[in-house]
Structures are given as structure tokens and as C-alpha cells.
Design a protein around this motif. Sequence first.
Motif, PDB file in Angstrom:
ATOM      1  N   ASP A   1      26.513  65.815   0.224  1.00  0.00           N
ATOM      2  CA  ASP A   1      26.089  65.427   1.561  1.00  0.00           C
ATOM      3  C   ASP A   1      27.329  65.070   2.373  1.00  0.00           C
ATOM      4  O   ASP A   1      28.019  64.103   2.055  1.00  0.00           O
TER       5      ASP A   1
ATOM      6  N   ARG B   1      27.601  63.635   5.057  1.00  0.00           N
ATOM      7  CA  ARG B   1      27.463  62.343   5.743  1.00  0.00           C
ATOM      8  C   ARG B   1      27.725  61.164   4.815  1.00  0.00           C
ATOM      9  O   ARG B   1      27.780  60.020   5.255  1.00  0.00           O
ATOM     10  N   ALA B   2      27.892  61.440   3.542  1.00  0.00           N
ATOM     11  CA  ALA B   2      28.053  60.360   2.569  1.00  0.00           C
ATOM     12  C   ALA B   2      29.287  59.510   2.845  1.00  0.00           C
ATOM     13  O   ALA B   2      29.245  58.295   2.677  1.00  0.00           O
TER      14      ALA B   2
ATOM     15  N   GLY C   1      30.683  58.819   5.741  1.00  0.00           N
ATOM     16  CA  GLY C   1      30.374  57.922   6.857  1.00  0.00           C
ATOM     17  C   GLY C   1      29.509  56.759   6.418  1.00  0.00           C
ATOM     18  O   GLY C   1      29.748  55.609   6.792  1.00  0.00           O
ATOM     19  N   SER C   2      28.519  57.045   5.591  1.00  0.00           N
ATOM     20  CA  SER C   2      27.645  56.004   5.073  1.00  0.00           C
ATOM     21  C   SER C   2      28.434  55.013   4.223  1.00  0.00           C
ATOM     22  O   SER C   2      28.277  53.795   4.346  1.00  0.00           O
ATOM     23  N   TYR C   3      29.304  55.540   3.372  1.00  0.00           N
ATOM     24  CA  TYR C   3      30.134  54.687   2.530  1.00  0.00           C
ATOM     25  C   TYR C   3      31.049  53.798   3.376  1.00  0.00           C
ATOM     26  O   TYR C   3      31.169  52.594   3.140  1.00  0.00           O
TER      27      TYR C   3
ATOM     28  N   LYS D   1      30.683  52.839   6.455  1.00  0.00           N
ATOM     29  CA  LYS D   1      29.896  51.821   7.153  1.00  0.00           C
ATOM     30  C   LYS D   1      29.560  50.668   6.228  1.00  0.00           C
ATOM     31  O   LYS D   1      29.716  49.505   6.589  1.00  0.00           O
ATOM     32  N   ARG D   2      29.070  50.991   5.024  1.00  0.00           N
ATOM     33  CA  ARG D   2      28.702  49.930   4.081  1.00  0.00           C
ATOM     34  C   ARG D   2      29.916  49.108   3.662  1.00  0.00           C
ATOM     35  O   ARG D   2      29.879  47.887   3.638  1.00  0.00           O
ATOM     36  N   THR D   3      30.978  49.776   3.322  1.00  0.00           N
ATOM     37  CA  THR D   3      32.143  49.093   2.771  1.00  0.00           C
ATOM     38  C   THR D   3      32.900  48.285   3.824  1.00  0.00           C
ATOM     39  O   THR D   3      33.243  47.133   3.595  1.00  0.00           O
TER      40      THR D   3
ATOM     41  N   GLU E   1      29.680  46.419   7.030  1.00  0.00           N
ATOM     42  CA  GLU E   1      28.769  45.387   6.557  1.00  0.00           C
ATOM     43  C   GLU E   1      29.490  44.300   5.777  1.00  0.00           C
ATOM     44  O   GLU E   1      29.133  43.141   5.868  1.00  0.00           O
TER      45      GLU E   1
ATOM     46  N   THR F   1      31.058  58.680  10.922  1.00  0.00           N
ATOM     47  CA  THR F   1      30.182  57.520  10.953  1.00  0.00           C
ATOM     48  C   THR F   1      29.063  57.699  11.961  1.00  0.00           C
ATOM     49  O   THR F   1      28.095  56.959  11.933  1.00  0.00           O
TER      50      THR F   1
END
Length: 69
Positions: free
Chosen positions: A35, A37-38, A40-42, A44-46, A49, A67
Motif C-alpha cells: 500500500d 499510503r502506508a 504516510g500513515s506510519y 502520521k502515527r509516529t 500523534e 501524508t
Amino acid sequence: VGAGLKMLLETGLGPELEHEADVKGAEMAAILGYDPRALGSYLKRTFAEERVALPGTHPPLVARPLTGL
């Protein structure tokens, strides 16, 4: 290798090359069946958040193309 990695993390590649690296990385991930988009997701989380600062001169998350996917 350690010195090169340290240099990249501390000085970055510049905004244009950082953007290109994000885009090319997403393209390669998609070609390999991952994926795109993974990342960007990582990120954002790391970094968002958990409120961990991006190393060196890396652009802020809102300026990174992945992102927003």
C-alpha cells in the motif's frame, strides 16, 4: 554507512529531493504490491500523534505528499 546516514538525518536532502524520495518510494511500494499510503500513515502515527520531531531538516508532515493520501 553510519556517517552517511547521520549526515542525511541531520542535514536532509533539501525540499525537492525529499519530495521526490517520498513519491518514488510510494511508486516502488505500489509496484511491489504494498500500500503506497502506508508510509504516510506510519509518519502520521509516529511523528504527529506521538509528537516526536522529524529528524534534521526533513519537511513537516503537512508538506509531505504521502501524508495527504
